[in-house]
Design a protein around this motif. Structure first.
Motif, PDB file in Angstrom:
ATOM      1  N   ALA A   1       0.870  -1.405  -0.009  1.00  0.00           N
ATOM      2  CA  ALA A   1       0.115  -0.170   0.058  1.00  0.00           C
ATOM      3  C   ALA A   1       0.838   1.229   0.035  1.00  0.00           C
ATOM      4  CB  ALA A   1      -1.037   0.107   1.115  1.00  0.00           C
ATOM      5  N   ARG A   2       2.146   1.347   0.827  1.00  0.00           N
ATOM      6  CA  ARG A   2       2.814   2.456   0.719  1.00  0.00           C
ATOM      7  C   ARG A   2       3.441   2.682  -0.398  1.00  0.00           C
ATOM      8  NH1 ARG A   2       5.523   1.085   6.564  1.00  0.00           N
ATOM      9  NH2 ARG A   2       3.628   2.041   7.967  1.00  0.00           N
ATOM     10  N   LYS A   3       4.141   1.463  -1.202  1.00  0.00           N
ATOM     11  CA  LYS A   3       4.589   1.679  -2.338  1.00  0.00           C
ATOM     12  C   LYS A   3       3.704   2.327  -3.356  1.00  0.00           C
ATOM     13  CE  LYS A   3       7.840  -0.345  -5.284  1.00  0.00           C
ATOM     14  NZ  LYS A   3       9.187  -0.010  -5.253  1.00  0.00           N
ATOM     15  N   ILE A   4       2.273   2.011  -3.308  1.00  0.00           N
ATOM     16  CA  ILE A   4       1.229   2.614  -4.445  1.00  0.00           C
ATOM     17  C   ILE A   4       0.935   3.817  -3.924  1.00  0.00           C
ATOM     18  CG2 ILE A   4       1.401   0.492  -5.864  1.00  0.00           C
ATOM     19  CD1 ILE A   4      -1.471   0.017  -4.851  1.00  0.00           C
ATOM     20  N   HIS A   5       0.963   4.289  -2.787  1.00  0.00           N
ATOM     21  CA  HIS A   5       0.214   5.389  -2.185  1.00  0.00           C
ATOM     22  C   HIS A   5      -1.162   4.933  -1.978  1.00  0.00           C
ATOM     23  CE1 HIS A   5       4.171   7.257  -2.610  1.00  0.00           C
ATOM     24  NE2 HIS A   5       4.126   6.931  -4.080  1.00  0.00           N
ATOM     25  N   GLU A   6      -1.623   3.865  -1.540  1.00  0.00           N
ATOM     26  CA  GLU A   6      -2.959   3.318  -1.511  1.00  0.00           C
ATOM     27  C   GLU A   6      -3.153   3.222   0.215  1.00  0.00           C
ATOM     28  OE1 GLU A   6      -5.561   3.802  -3.360  1.00  0.00           O
ATOM     29  OE2 GLU A   6      -4.514   4.131  -5.165  1.00  0.00           O
ATOM     30  N   LYS A   7      -4.439   3.062   0.677  1.00  0.00           N
ATOM     31  CA  LYS A   7      -4.482   2.658   2.117  1.00  0.00           C
ATOM     32  C   LYS A   7      -4.469   0.940   2.008  1.00  0.00           C
ATOM     33  CE  LYS A   7      -7.692   6.333   3.001  1.00  0.00           C
ATOM     34  NZ  LYS A   7      -9.188   6.474   3.237  1.00  0.00           N
ATOM     35  N   PRO A   8      -4.008   0.560   3.209  1.00  0.00           N
ATOM     36  CA  PRO A   8      -3.962  -1.009   3.213  1.00  0.00           C
ATOM     37  C   PRO A   8      -5.357  -1.714   3.088  1.00  0.00           C
ATOM     38  CG  PRO A   8      -2.387  -0.210   4.814  1.00  0.00           C
ATOM     39  CD  PRO A   8      -3.439   1.190   4.290  1.00  0.00           C
ATOM     40  N   GLU A   9      -6.305  -0.955   3.503  1.00  0.00           N
ATOM     41  CA  GLU A   9      -7.569  -1.537   3.616  1.00  0.00           C
ATOM     42  C   GLU A   9      -7.989  -1.642   2.188  1.00  0.00           C
ATOM     43  OE1 GLU A   9      -8.057   2.681   5.457  1.00  0.00           O
ATOM     44  OE2 GLU A   9      -6.501   1.091   5.648  1.00  0.00           O
ATOM     45  N   ASP A  10      -7.745  -0.692   1.525  1.00  0.00           N
ATOM     46  CA  ASP A  10      -8.015  -0.406  -0.131  1.00  0.00           C
ATOM     47  C   ASP A  10      -7.578  -1.717  -0.741  1.00  0.00           C
ATOM     48  OD1 ASP A  10      -9.825   1.657   0.503  1.00  0.00           O
ATOM     49  OD2 ASP A  10      -8.344   3.237  -0.385  1.00  0.00           O
ATOM     50  N   ILE A  11      -6.340  -2.112  -0.451  1.00  0.00           N
ATOM     51  CA  ILE A  11      -5.454  -2.969  -1.133  1.00  0.00           C
ATOM     52  C   ILE A  11      -6.491  -4.390  -0.747  1.00  0.00           C
ATOM     53  CG2 ILE A  11      -3.541  -4.266  -1.379  1.00  0.00           C
ATOM     54  CD1 ILE A  11      -3.381  -1.694  -2.622  1.00  0.00           C
ATOM     55  N   VAL A  12      -6.837  -4.513   0.448  1.00  0.00           N
ATOM     56  CA  VAL A  12      -7.767  -5.882   0.542  1.00  0.00           C
ATOM     57  C   VAL A  12      -8.772  -5.683   0.114  1.00  0.00           C
ATOM     58  CG1 VAL A  12      -8.640  -6.984   2.524  1.00  0.00           C
ATOM     59  CG2 VAL A  12      -6.348  -5.933   3.075  1.00  0.00           C
ATOM     60  N   TRP A  13      -9.677  -4.550  -0.012  1.00  0.00           N
ATOM     61  CA  TRP A  13     -10.840  -4.192  -0.801  1.00  0.00           C
ATOM     62  C   TRP A  13     -10.690  -4.752  -2.215  1.00  0.00           C
ATOM     63  CZ3 TRP A  13     -11.767  -1.015  -4.874  1.00  0.00           C
ATOM     64  CH2 TRP A  13     -13.167  -1.053  -5.204  1.00  0.00           C
ATOM     65  N   PHE A  14      -9.581  -4.137  -2.899  1.00  0.00           N
ATOM     66  CA  PHE A  14      -9.233  -4.583  -4.340  1.00  0.00           C
ATOM     67  C   PHE A  14      -9.491  -6.233  -4.537  1.00  0.00           C
ATOM     68  CE2 PHE A  14      -6.263  -6.102  -7.543  1.00  0.00           C
ATOM     69  CZ  PHE A  14      -6.981  -5.314  -8.663  1.00  0.00           C
ATOM     70  N   PHE A  15      -8.595  -6.911  -3.656  1.00  0.00           N
ATOM     71  CA  PHE A  15      -8.616  -8.396  -3.954  1.00  0.00           C
ATOM     72  C   PHE A  15      -9.844  -9.072  -3.521  1.00  0.00           C
ATOM     73  CE2 PHE A  15      -3.962  -7.334  -3.814  1.00  0.00           C
ATOM     74  CZ  PHE A  15      -3.595  -8.071  -4.971  1.00  0.00           C
ATOM     75  N   GLU A  16     -10.700  -8.525  -2.646  1.00  0.00           N
ATOM     76  CA  GLU A  16     -11.891  -8.895  -2.194  1.00  0.00           C
ATOM     77  C   GLU A  16     -12.937  -8.632  -3.612  1.00  0.00           C
ATOM     78  OE1 GLU A  16     -13.293  -7.121   1.163  1.00  0.00           O
ATOM     79  OE2 GLU A  16     -12.326  -8.268   2.593  1.00  0.00           O
ATOM     80  N   MET A  17     -12.781  -7.461  -3.970  1.00  0.00           N
ATOM     81  CA  MET A  17     -13.418  -7.063  -5.182  1.00  0.00           C
ATOM     82  C   MET A  17     -13.178  -8.077  -6.222  1.00  0.00           C
ATOM     83  SD  MET A  17     -16.004  -5.173  -4.494  1.00  0.00           S
ATOM     84  CE  MET A  17     -15.917  -5.816  -2.949  1.00  0.00           C
ATOM     85  N   LYS A  18     -12.024  -8.117  -6.657  1.00  0.00           N
ATOM     86  CA  LYS A  18     -11.542  -9.143  -7.626  1.00  0.00           C
ATOM     87  C   LYS A  18     -11.954 -10.661  -7.675  1.00  0.00           C
ATOM     88  CE  LYS A  18      -7.175  -9.809 -10.101  1.00  0.00           C
ATOM     89  NZ  LYS A  18      -7.435  -9.272 -11.379  1.00  0.00           N
ATOM     90  N   ARG A  19     -11.891 -10.974  -6.384  1.00  0.00           N
ATOM     91  CA  ARG A  19     -12.241 -12.483  -6.087  1.00  0.00           C
ATOM     92  C   ARG A  19     -14.080 -12.655  -6.204  1.00  0.00           C
ATOM     93  NH1 ARG A  19     -15.413 -14.436  -2.340  1.00  0.00           N
ATOM     94  NH2 ARG A  19     -15.001 -12.802  -0.818  1.00  0.00           N
ATOM     95  N   LEU A  20     -14.709 -11.313  -5.859  1.00  0.00           N
ATOM     96  CA  LEU A  20     -16.125 -11.545  -5.926  1.00  0.00           C
ATOM     97  C   LEU A  20     -16.394 -11.511  -7.488  1.00  0.00           C
ATOM     98  CD1 LEU A  20     -17.315  -8.965  -3.110  1.00  0.00           C
ATOM     99  CD2 LEU A  20     -17.874 -11.497  -3.392  1.00  0.00           C
ATOM    100  N   MET A  21     -15.693 -10.615  -8.485  1.00  0.00           N
ATOM    101  CA  MET A  21     -16.084 -10.715  -9.715  1.00  0.00           C
ATOM    102  C   MET A  21     -15.989 -11.801 -10.435  1.00  0.00           C
ATOM    103  SD  MET A  21     -14.255  -6.609 -10.238  1.00  0.00           S
ATOM    104  CE  MET A  21     -14.013  -6.791 -11.991  1.00  0.00           C
ATOM    105  N   LYS A  22     -14.693 -12.650  -9.904  1.00  0.00           N
ATOM    106  CA  LYS A  22     -14.511 -13.923 -10.723  1.00  0.00           C
ATOM    107  C   LYS A  22     -15.907 -14.616 -10.357  1.00  0.00           C
ATOM    108  CE  LYS A  22      -9.651 -13.692 -10.678  1.00  0.00           C
ATOM    109  NZ  LYS A  22      -8.349 -14.346 -10.111  1.00  0.00           N
ATOM    110  N   GLU A  23     -16.205 -14.845  -9.063  1.00  0.00           N
ATOM    111  CA  GLU A  23     -17.317 -15.522  -8.711  1.00  0.00           C
ATOM    112  C   GLU A  23     -18.742 -15.312  -9.211  1.00  0.00           C
ATOM    113  OE1 GLU A  23     -19.354 -18.521  -6.484  1.00  0.00           O
ATOM    114  OE2 GLU A  23     -17.290 -18.196  -6.861  1.00  0.00           O
ATOM    115  N   VAL A  24     -18.742 -13.784  -9.605  1.00  0.00           N
ATOM    116  CA  VAL A  24     -20.112 -13.630 -10.442  1.00  0.00           C
ATOM    117  C   VAL A  24     -19.985 -14.099 -11.657  1.00  0.00           C
ATOM    118  CG1 VAL A  24     -21.059 -11.734 -11.359  1.00  0.00           C
ATOM    119  CG2 VAL A  24     -20.547 -11.595  -8.984  1.00  0.00           C
ATOM    120  N   GLU A  25     -18.861 -13.979 -12.170  1.00  0.00           N
ATOM    121  CA  GLU A  25     -18.459 -14.307 -13.637  1.00  0.00           C
ATOM    122  C   GLU A  25     -18.662 -16.028 -13.861  1.00  0.00           C
ATOM    123  OE1 GLU A  25     -14.832 -14.610 -16.819  1.00  0.00           O
ATOM    124  OE2 GLU A  25     -14.992 -12.872 -15.516  1.00  0.00           O
ATOM    125  N   ARG A  26     -18.222 -16.522 -12.797  1.00  0.00           N
ATOM    126  CA  ARG A  26     -18.336 -18.118 -12.631  1.00  0.00           C
ATOM    127  C   ARG A  26     -19.988 -18.376 -12.617  1.00  0.00           C
ATOM    128  NH1 ARG A  26     -19.709 -21.932  -9.593  1.00  0.00           N
ATOM    129  NH2 ARG A  26     -19.861 -20.876  -7.955  1.00  0.00           N
TER     130      ARG A  26
END
Length: 114
Positions: A34-59
């Motif tokens: 998160a520090r490296k890309i200047h984002e909040k740690p919780e937003d990094i976790v949110w991103f991967f949660e959304m990515k997982r949910l999107m894959k599940e919806v697609e499936r």
């Protein structure tokens, strides 16, 4: 980066459930990322949660039958599930979330993380 295998994810989830040191390591990695890309740690976790949910919806979109979809729609109608936002507000929330997702995705892609 290659595709993440479901068995790999399950193995990591099991390790994180039982190993406090592993949880700390993953948490530290997320904070550093998160520090490296200047984002909040919780937003990094949110991103991967959304990515997982999107894959599940697609499936589900590719595997659900018309009958299953109709049954689900009937159940929602019977439960009278409501949304406390009007359509304009929902569109704004969706647009902000989409922009946030894409912004983080671009930064992580530049690092080779996704």
């Amino acid at each position: 980066m290659g595709r993440v295998m479901a068995s790999d994810v399950r193995a990591i989830e099991l390790m994180l459930k039982t190993d406090e040191e592993a949880r700390r390591s993953v948490s530290e990695w997320i904070v550093q990322l998160a520090r490296k890309i200047h984002e909040k740690p919780e937003d990094i976790v949110w991103f991967f949660e959304m990515k997982r949910l999107m894959k599940e919806v697609e499936r589900l979109a590719n595997t659900v039958t018309d009958e299953e979809l109709e049954k689900w729609e009937r159940e929602l109608e019977e439960e009278h599930v409501g949304i406390d936002y009007n359509l304009e507000e929902l569109m704004k929330i969706g647009e902000r979330s989409f922009k946030k997702f894409k912004r983080i995705e671009v930064k992580l892609r530049e690092l080779g993380v996704v």
